[in-house]
Write an enzyme that holds these catalytic residues in place. Structure first.
Site, PDB file in Angstrom:
ATOM      1  N   ASP A  95       0.620  -1.137  -0.088  1.00 15.47           N
ATOM      2  CA  ASP A  95      -0.034   0.015   0.112  1.00 15.47           C
ATOM      3  C   ASP A  95       0.665   1.313  -0.022  1.00 15.47           C
ATOM      4  OD1 ASP A  95       0.812  -0.138   2.595  1.00 15.47           O
ATOM      5  OD2 ASP A  95      -0.601  -0.765   3.586  1.00 15.47           O
ATOM      6  N   GLU A 117      -0.382  -9.081  -0.914  1.00 10.93           N
ATOM      7  CA  GLU A 117      -0.886  -8.297   0.451  1.00 10.93           C
ATOM      8  C   GLU A 117      -2.184  -7.732  -0.185  1.00 10.93           C
ATOM      9  OE1 GLU A 117       0.712  -5.374   3.456  1.00 10.93           O
ATOM     10  OE2 GLU A 117       1.747  -7.254   4.115  1.00 10.93           O
ATOM     11  N   GLU A 131      -2.176   5.134   2.909  1.00 16.73           N
ATOM     12  CA  GLU A 131      -2.048   3.745   2.567  1.00 16.73           C
ATOM     13  C   GLU A 131      -3.464   3.135   2.594  1.00 16.73           C
ATOM     14  OE1 GLU A 131      -0.351   4.994   5.085  1.00 16.73           O
ATOM     15  OE2 GLU A 131       1.763   4.713   4.569  1.00 16.73           O
ATOM     16  N   HIS A 207       6.604   5.279  12.816  1.00 11.84           N
ATOM     17  CA  HIS A 207       6.778   6.271  11.491  1.00 11.84           C
ATOM     18  C   HIS A 207       5.751   6.869  10.755  1.00 11.84           C
ATOM     19  CE1 HIS A 207       5.585   3.426   8.534  1.00 11.84           C
ATOM     20  NE2 HIS A 207       6.005   2.298   9.229  1.00 11.84           N
ATOM     21  N   ARG A 209       2.745   8.489   8.933  1.00 12.51           N
ATOM     22  CA  ARG A 209       2.652  10.038   8.808  1.00 12.51           C
ATOM     23  C   ARG A 209       1.382  10.441   9.547  1.00 12.51           C
ATOM     24  NH1 ARG A 209       4.930   9.326   4.103  1.00 12.51           N
ATOM     25  NH2 ARG A 209       5.910  11.111   2.964  1.00 12.51           N
ATOM     26  N   HIS A 239      13.410   5.231  12.610  1.00 13.21           N
ATOM     27  CA  HIS A 239      13.212   5.372  11.177  1.00 13.21           C
ATOM     28  C   HIS A 239      14.089   6.826  10.479  1.00 13.21           C
ATOM     29  CE1 HIS A 239      10.852   6.182   7.427  1.00 13.21           C
ATOM     30  NE2 HIS A 239      10.257   4.946   7.463  1.00 13.21           N
TER      31      HIS A 239
HETATM   32  C1  UD1 Z   1       6.801   4.686   3.608  1.00 18.82           C
HETATM   33  C2  UD1 Z   1       5.455   4.368   3.041  1.00 18.82           C
HETATM   34  C3  UD1 Z   1       4.727   3.462   4.258  1.00 18.82           C
HETATM   35  C4  UD1 Z   1       5.594   2.558   4.802  1.00 18.82           C
HETATM   36  C5  UD1 Z   1       6.823   3.133   5.177  1.00 18.82           C
HETATM   37  C6  UD1 Z   1       7.880   1.875   5.687  1.00 18.82           C
HETATM   38  C7  UD1 Z   1       4.183   5.814   1.606  1.00 18.82           C
HETATM   39  C8  UD1 Z   1       3.262   7.108   1.281  1.00 18.82           C
HETATM   40  N1  UD1 Z   1       4.744   5.687   2.688  1.00 18.82           N
HETATM   41  O1  UD1 Z   1       6.757   5.893   4.519  1.00 18.82           O
HETATM   42  O2  UD1 Z   1       3.393   3.060   3.736  1.00 18.82           O
HETATM   43  O3  UD1 Z   1       4.732   2.013   5.900  1.00 18.82           O
HETATM   44  O4  UD1 Z   1       7.617   3.704   4.145  1.00 18.82           O
HETATM   45  O5  UD1 Z   1       8.766   2.430   6.270  1.00 18.82           O
HETATM   46  O6  UD1 Z   1       4.544   5.231   0.457  1.00 18.82           O
HETATM   47  N2  UD1 Z   1      14.312   8.294   4.440  1.00 18.82           N
HETATM   48  C9  UD1 Z   1      15.765   8.073   4.257  1.00 18.82           C
HETATM   49  N3  UD1 Z   1      16.190   6.866   4.024  1.00 18.82           N
HETATM   50  C10 UD1 Z   1      15.663   5.979   3.886  1.00 18.82           C
HETATM   51  C11 UD1 Z   1      14.032   5.819   3.968  1.00 18.82           C
HETATM   52  C12 UD1 Z   1      13.464   7.183   4.260  1.00 18.82           C
HETATM   53  O7  UD1 Z   1      16.469   9.119   4.428  1.00 18.82           O
HETATM   54  O8  UD1 Z   1      16.124   4.822   3.598  1.00 18.82           O
HETATM   55  C13 UD1 Z   1      13.761   9.668   4.702  1.00 18.82           C
HETATM   56  C14 UD1 Z   1      13.812  10.333   3.476  1.00 18.82           C
HETATM   57  O9  UD1 Z   1      13.861  11.636   3.903  1.00 18.82           O
HETATM   58  C15 UD1 Z   1      12.395  10.393   2.922  1.00 18.82           C
HETATM   59  C16 UD1 Z   1      11.730  10.314   4.282  1.00 18.82           C
HETATM   60  O10 UD1 Z   1      12.428   9.305   4.974  1.00 18.82           O
HETATM   61  O11 UD1 Z   1      11.829  11.450   2.157  1.00 18.82           O
HETATM   62  C17 UD1 Z   1      10.151   9.616   4.322  1.00 18.82           C
HETATM   63  O12 UD1 Z   1      10.367   8.440   3.244  1.00 18.82           O
HETATM   64  P1  UD1 Z   1       8.800   8.140   2.440  1.00 18.82           P
HETATM   65  O13 UD1 Z   1       9.247   6.870   1.735  1.00 18.82           O
HETATM   66  O14 UD1 Z   1       8.445   9.016   1.840  1.00 18.82           O
HETATM   67  O15 UD1 Z   1       7.744   7.988   3.734  1.00 18.82           O
HETATM   68  P2  UD1 Z   1       7.992   6.902   4.907  1.00 18.82           P
HETATM   69  O16 UD1 Z   1       7.305   7.658   5.945  1.00 18.82           O
HETATM   70  O17 UD1 Z   1       9.225   6.160   4.951  1.00 18.82           O
HETATM   71  N1  UDP Z   2      12.275  -3.795  10.448  1.00 17.58           N
HETATM   72  C1  UDP Z   2      13.984  -3.706  10.376  1.00 17.58           C
HETATM   73  N2  UDP Z   2      14.859  -2.995  11.002  1.00 17.58           N
HETATM   74  C2  UDP Z   2      14.096  -1.892  11.819  1.00 17.58           C
HETATM   75  C3  UDP Z   2      12.928  -2.106  11.910  1.00 17.58           C
HETATM   76  C4  UDP Z   2      11.915  -2.697  11.366  1.00 17.58           C
HETATM   77  O1  UDP Z   2      14.253  -4.675   9.706  1.00 17.58           O
HETATM   78  O2  UDP Z   2      15.086  -1.006  12.485  1.00 17.58           O
HETATM   79  C5  UDP Z   2      11.662  -4.339   9.871  1.00 17.58           C
HETATM   80  C6  UDP Z   2      10.404  -5.147  10.662  1.00 17.58           C
HETATM   81  O3  UDP Z   2      10.923  -6.537  11.097  1.00 17.58           O
HETATM   82  C7  UDP Z   2       9.348  -5.264   9.474  1.00 17.58           C
HETATM   83  C8  UDP Z   2       9.608  -4.186   8.544  1.00 17.58           C
HETATM   84  O4  UDP Z   2      10.931  -3.686   8.938  1.00 17.58           O
HETATM   85  O5  UDP Z   2       9.466  -6.356   8.751  1.00 17.58           O
HETATM   86  C9  UDP Z   2       8.583  -3.202   9.194  1.00 17.58           C
HETATM   87  O6  UDP Z   2       9.040  -1.962   8.353  1.00 17.58           O
HETATM   88  P1  UDP Z   2       8.222  -0.463   8.561  1.00 17.58           P
HETATM   89  O7  UDP Z   2       7.772  -0.543  10.028  1.00 17.58           O
HETATM   90  O8  UDP Z   2       9.142   0.507   8.096  1.00 17.58           O
HETATM   91  O9  UDP Z   2       6.876  -0.282   7.570  1.00 17.58           O
HETATM   92  P2  UDP Z   2       5.423  -1.083   7.757  1.00 17.58           P
HETATM   93  O10 UDP Z   2       5.571  -2.454   7.925  1.00 17.58           O
HETATM   94  O11 UDP Z   2       4.852  -0.120   8.702  1.00 17.58           O
HETATM   95  O12 UDP Z   2       4.889  -0.775   6.474  1.00 17.58           O
END
Ligand code: UD1
Ligand code: UDP
Length: 373
Positions: A95, A117, A131, A207, A209, A239
């Site tokens: 999602d 999923e 999502e 994490h 939003r 995160h």
């Molecule tokens: C995204 C997904 C969310 C998912 C989550 C898992 C969307 C809208 N949201 O949220 O559904 O649950 O990922 O973690 O698709 N960033 C880094 N390095 C990384 C990853 C992220 O620097 O490896 C920072 C960047 O500034 C980025 C921000 O995190 O812009 C947010 O990342 P983004 O993918 O937009 O949203 P998440 O909150 O991570």
């Molecule tokens: N996870 C990880 N390292 C971390 C935190 C989470 O490998 O430091 C794994 C966790 O076991 C799960 C997945 O990341 O499989 C969850 O990711 P996240 O919480 O970012 O996203 P969501 O599941 O909410 O979409």
């Protein structure tokens, strides 16, 4: 048959890895692996662990970009790849923005989409945001729906999706968990001593939003527990989202029993989950993993799309109120035996195998065309 697996965030990487590996093993299928790189470091950790090397990397991540910009980049990038590679079927997962944008790009090219999923719902459009919207939109344009549970299938049927296109296969996260548990453990040098210091451990991740404005209240609850309960420590892999980082450092950065660490690689994270006394999270994937290893989770969200975990007794939905979180953590910590014995509702670890088997049986090149029209 030529397929394309598309993912872009850490959880998609973890949950798509078993499918990618299964497709790679199959001699009748050529699979193209695409990383939109919506996440960078957090997903690269996962790919390294599963030894997956994408054929394409769209390098979409940019600090501070809007979802609209990200969505545009992914739609354009994926459209170009679809044009060049012409797969017969595209797999997307879950999602995220990657999920929706990739599915939409495939839809515009009239290439069938298989949604892994599928069917998770809170039935509240803005929770989680975006999502819940993304998953509903993908359900409308997907051709094949791989639902983890019977409740997920029922949700899709209630939305008038043809039942013959829905397959209940469990959740591939359980496959990923089993894969990791079979590997030799290489423990993080900072984390390892924390797991053997005889303190009670709370594992915390946040994490979402829609939760960012409520994080202060969640962190107040954590601070309260560490201050008033004896011998409790918190491990909090923060995160990479800069908003989460900033609030976490400001609110929790100075307590010696609260360990703010970088995101942990999946293998280390699983070890910490297995050693935790309680997990506090707003994550989706962790709500599925914890029941599989018999752990209790305080879900700091108003809604969950995983009610199976509440029914199985593993998940405790508190919302973000400080009082409710404190009460729930205290209750779990006071139980002498934390492991619940109820079965894990999310599958047996054979989901990827089932998806490939069903793909070949029902959605081979000729059949998938027939199905899409
Ligand atoms: C995204 C997904 C969310 C998912 C989550 C898992 C969307 C809208 N949201 O949220 O559904 O649950 O990922 O973690 O698709 N960033 C880094 N390095 C990384 C990853 C992220 O620097 O490896 C920072 C960047 O500034 C980025 C921000 O995190 O812009 C947010 O990342 P983004 O993918 O937009 O949203 P998440 O909150 O991570
Ligand atoms: N996870 C990880 N390292 C971390 C935190 C989470 O490998 O430091 C794994 C966790 O076991 C799960 C997945 O990341 O499989 C969850 O990711 P996240 O919480 O970012 O996203 P969501 O599941 O909410 O979409």
């Amino acid at each position: 048959m030529k397929t394309m697996t598309i993912f872009g965030t850490r959880p998609e990487g973890i949950k798509m890895a078993p499918l990618v590996l299964e497709l790679e093993r199959d001699e009748e299928i050529e699979n193209i692996i695409v990383n939109t790189a919506q996440h960078r470091e957090m997903l690269d950790q996962v790919l390294q662990l599963f030894e997956i090397v994408p054929n394409y990397d769209l390098q979409s991540m940019e600090v501070g970009q809007t979802l609209e910009v990200l969505t545009n980049k992914i739609i354009y990038g994926i459209s170009e790849l679809l044009e060049n590679e012409r797969p017969n079927l595209v797999y997307v997962h879950g999602d995220t923005t990657t999920t929706f944008a990739a599915a939409y790009a495939a839809f515009l090219k009239k290439i069938p989409v298989a949604h892994v999923e599928a069917g998770l719902r809170t039935n509240t459009l803005h929770s989680p945001f975006p999502e819940e919207g993304n998953r509903r939109l993908v359900s409308r344009i997907a051709t094949v729906h791989f639902a983890p549970t019977i409740a997920n299938r029922d949700a899709l049927v209630n939305e008038n999706i043809n039942a013959t296109s829905i397959h209940v296969v469990g959740n591939t996260v359980i496959d990923a968990l089993h894969y990791i548990q079979k590997q030799n453990v290489v423990m993080d040098r900072f984390i390892q001593p924390l797991l053997h210091n005889r303190m009670k451990t709370i594992l915390l991740t946040t994490h979402r939003r829609e939760n960012l404005n409520e994080l202060e209240s969640v962190f107040d609850a954590i601070e309260h527990i560490v201050t008033y309960e004896e011998n409790v420590q918190v491990i909090f892999p923060v995160h990479k989202n800069p908003h989460v980082q900033a609030i976490a450092k400001r609110k929790l950065g100075s307590d010696i029993n609260i360990h703010l660490v970088d995101p942990l690689d999946y293998q280390t994270f699983v070890q910490v989950m297995m050693n935790a006394d309680v997990i506090v999270t707003d994550s989706g994937g962790i709500q599925e993993e914890a029941p599989a290893i018999g752990k209790s989770v305080v879900v700091v969200r108003e809604t969950t799309e995983r009610p199976e975990g509440i029914l199985s007794g593993h998940l405790h939905l508190t919302g973000t109120s400080k009082e409710r979180i404190v009460e729930s953590i205290r209750h779990i910590l006071s139980q002498t035996e934390h492991r619940t014995t109820l079965p894990n509702p999310f599958g047996n670890g054979d989901s990827a195998k089932k998806i490939v088997e069903i793909t070949k049986r029902k959605y081979s090149v000729a059949k998938v065309k027939e199905f899409a029209h």
